[in-house]
Write a protein that holds these residues in place. Structure first.
Motif, PDB file in Angstrom:
ATOM      1  N   TRP A 140      76.770  74.476  43.244  1.00  0.00           N
ATOM      2  CA  TRP A 140      76.838  73.786  41.960  1.00  0.00           C
ATOM      3  C   TRP A 140      77.792  72.599  42.030  1.00  0.00           C
ATOM      4  O   TRP A 140      77.613  71.610  41.311  1.00  0.00           O
ATOM      5  CB  TRP A 140      77.282  74.752  40.856  1.00  0.00           C
ATOM      6  N   THR A 147      82.268  71.978  37.171  1.00  0.00           N
ATOM      7  CA  THR A 147      81.398  73.132  36.909  1.00  0.00           C
ATOM      8  C   THR A 147      81.985  74.086  35.874  1.00  0.00           C
ATOM      9  O   THR A 147      81.380  75.112  35.572  1.00  0.00           O
ATOM     10  CB  THR A 147      81.123  73.908  38.207  1.00  0.00           C
ATOM     11  N   LEU A 151      76.762  74.574  30.284  1.00  0.00           N
ATOM     12  CA  LEU A 151      75.518  74.090  30.882  1.00  0.00           C
ATOM     13  C   LEU A 151      74.358  74.236  29.900  1.00  0.00           C
ATOM     14  O   LEU A 151      74.203  75.275  29.254  1.00  0.00           O
ATOM     15  CB  LEU A 151      75.214  74.877  32.156  1.00  0.00           C
ATOM     16  N   ASN A 195      77.217  69.904  30.976  1.00  0.00           N
ATOM     17  CA  ASN A 195      76.368  69.571  32.116  1.00  0.00           C
ATOM     18  C   ASN A 195      74.931  69.928  31.743  1.00  0.00           C
ATOM     19  O   ASN A 195      74.695  70.752  30.853  1.00  0.00           O
ATOM     20  CB  ASN A 195      76.785  70.357  33.366  1.00  0.00           C
ATOM     21  N   TYR A 237      69.400  81.486  40.151  1.00  0.00           N
ATOM     22  CA  TYR A 237      70.552  80.738  40.662  1.00  0.00           C
ATOM     23  C   TYR A 237      71.608  80.520  39.580  1.00  0.00           C
ATOM     24  O   TYR A 237      72.787  80.350  39.872  1.00  0.00           O
ATOM     25  CB  TYR A 237      70.065  79.403  41.227  1.00  0.00           C
ATOM     26  N   LEU A 238      71.183  80.524  38.300  1.00  0.00           N
ATOM     27  CA  LEU A 238      72.131  80.311  37.194  1.00  0.00           C
ATOM     28  C   LEU A 238      73.204  81.397  37.131  1.00  0.00           C
ATOM     29  O   LEU A 238      74.283  81.178  36.571  1.00  0.00           O
ATOM     30  CB  LEU A 238      71.383  80.267  35.857  1.00  0.00           C
ATOM     31  N   SER A 240      75.101  82.293  39.269  1.00  0.00           N
ATOM     32  CA  SER A 240      76.296  81.899  40.019  1.00  0.00           C
ATOM     33  C   SER A 240      77.006  80.697  39.401  1.00  0.00           C
ATOM     34  O   SER A 240      78.010  80.225  39.945  1.00  0.00           O
ATOM     35  CB  SER A 240      75.904  81.552  41.464  1.00  0.00           C
ATOM     36  N   TYR A 241      76.495  80.192  38.267  1.00  0.00           N
ATOM     37  CA  TYR A 241      77.136  79.023  37.660  1.00  0.00           C
ATOM     38  C   TYR A 241      78.509  79.414  37.118  1.00  0.00           C
ATOM     39  O   TYR A 241      78.628  80.378  36.343  1.00  0.00           O
ATOM     40  CB  TYR A 241      76.271  78.445  36.538  1.00  0.00           C
ATOM     41  N   ILE A 245      76.720  79.262  30.187  1.00  0.00           N
ATOM     42  CA  ILE A 245      75.376  78.755  29.886  1.00  0.00           C
ATOM     43  C   ILE A 245      75.287  78.646  28.366  1.00  0.00           C
ATOM     44  O   ILE A 245      75.136  79.647  27.668  1.00  0.00           O
ATOM     45  CB  ILE A 245      74.267  79.680  30.423  1.00  0.00           C
ATOM     46  N   SER A 297      76.506  85.054  29.020  1.00  0.00           N
ATOM     47  CA  SER A 297      77.126  83.783  28.614  1.00  0.00           C
ATOM     48  C   SER A 297      77.341  83.648  27.113  1.00  0.00           C
ATOM     49  O   SER A 297      78.057  82.749  26.671  1.00  0.00           O
ATOM     50  CB  SER A 297      76.248  82.620  29.077  1.00  0.00           C
TER      51      SER A 297
END
Length: 403
Positions: A140, A147, A151, A195, A237-238, A240-241, A245, A297
């Motif tokens: 990211w 980061t 998001l 982001n 994959y989100l 691991s953000y 979110i 999130s």
């Protein structure tokens, strides 16, 4: 390029639009040169009676749809507004937006050009995605400068105009949006602090979005990313953000083909998914992934479609995860039939066929369904704008995790 000798009349706008649609990245100097030619041509021919108002409108619409935001572009808009004013063009509001710099990619007319383009594109089936997708699983930190920022994710983003405009929210004039009347306004969404990432299977549409971002300033480039890959890959994959979110959006996914009660497929677009179980983007697995992300999130999901049967099915699919609920809307839909009658006099043919086969079915009405836009005006995708122009009812729902 020499001013006026290569791209006369409206052709400069056509060139900018086609370059943007072809996914040309960076090369801001090329667009800058074309914009100056366009301004030169407006100065040279814009006052002539043979150069009609509609030609001037087409120029500014296509230039805006190319997504360039520079001082030269605002000068072109101002010159176009001046020409329209001299011709006695009746839309004073449009002329004012051209002259005060509030016209741009977020405006209705440019978005309709983009909708016409996207509507002609062939639907990409998941099975064929390996031929078009080029996303590489990276850190990211390679995408975003910070980061820790919240998001915003657009699933099936198409041309990405919703994210392109939301990410530029801090530069939008205050009168452009109507955030005060949207449900997300109550959640204090700080668009200029997030982001953004959009995902789609169509590389041609993603290339347009990537091209627009590549011509913005570096700070914006490090806040916005568009990837071409299956949505489930990005959703996985989100997890691991590092940041929160804040928002997921699913805007107008390709609807599945309507079936009769005995299972026969009704006539319709042959490119559409065969059924909700065969090719429709929002699968059981996706619903579970979304529920997991929102639970972790505390973010929200905005879903909208113009097909009522798709709306009801998707709502029940998401609620069926057992961990999502609908957020009661500020202005709910009290009677969906009344909305149809107000917009066009009767329900669309698809809805009529659906109701014939499902006499006692649930309808897209009640506190879950919003009768006003959920997103701010400047964050509308191009399909939503086309629905407004065609008086097509949009079914919108907001979801959150049950805690």
């Amino acid at each position: 390029m020499t001013l006026g000798s290569d791209l006369r009349g409206r052709t400069s706008a056509d060139a900018a639009f086609q370059l943007a649609l072809s996914g040309v990245k960076q090369h801001a100097h090329i667009f800058e040169a074309i914009i100056k030619i366009g301004t030169h041509e407006l100065t040279r021919t814009g006052g002539r009676s043979s150069f009609k108002s509609k030609y001037i409108l087409q120029m500014v619409e296509k230039f805006a749809a190319s997504g360039v935001v520079t001082v030269s572009m605002f000068e072109l808009y101002d010159k176009a507004g001046e020409c329209l004013e001299r011709k006695g063009f009746p839309d004073g509001e449009l002329i004012a937006s051209l002259r005060n710099g509030s016209f741009g990619l977020h405006s209705d007319r440019p978005l309709l050009w983009l909708w016409r383009f996207s509507a002609r594109q062939k639907k990409i089936a998941l099975a064929d995605s390996s031929k078009t997708c080029n996303w590489v699983d990276v850190s990211w930190n390679d995408y975003f400068a910070d980061t820790a920022k919240g998001l915003v994710v657009d699933i099936g983003c198409g041309l990405g105009v919703s994210l392109l405009n939301l990410s530029a929210a801090s530069s939008q004039p205050k009168h452009v949006g109507v955030m005060e009347s949207t449900d997300l306004a109550n959640m204090n969404m700080k668009w200029d602090e997030f982001n953004y990432v959009g995902v789609d299977l169509n590389s041609k549409l993603i290339n347009y979005a990537q091209g627009v971002i590549s011509r913005r300033d570096e700070a914006c480039q490090k806040r916005v990313e568009f990837v071409c890959c299956p949505a489930l890959e990005l959703l996985s994959y989100l997890k691991s953000y590092p940041g929160k979110i804040e928002l997921l959006t699913i805007n107008f996914p390709s609807p599945f083909r309507l079936h009769t009660v005995n299972g026969l497929n009704l006539n319709g677009n042959s490119q559409l998914p065969q059924s909700y179980k065969d090719g429709f983007m929002i699968t059981d697995e996706m619903a579970i992934q979304i529920a997991h992300i929102l639970h972790k999130s505390m973010g929200v999901l905005v879903f909208q479609t113009k097909c009522e049967d798709v709306a009801v099915y998707t709502k029940n699919l998401l609620l069926g995860t057992g961990s999502l609920e609908c957020v009661p809307c500020i202005v709910p839909v009290l009677d969906v039939n009344e909305r149809y009658y107000d917009n066009g006099g009767s329900a669309p043919k698809r809805v009529q066929e659906w109701l014939k086969c499902n006499l006692d079915t649930e309808r897209a009405e009640g506190e879950c369904w919003s009768s006003i836009p959920l997103m701010p005006l400047f964050g509308r995708p191009e399909t939503e704008v086309s629905c407004e122009f065609q008086n097509t009812v949009v079914h919108q729902c907001l979801f959150r995790s049950i805690h």
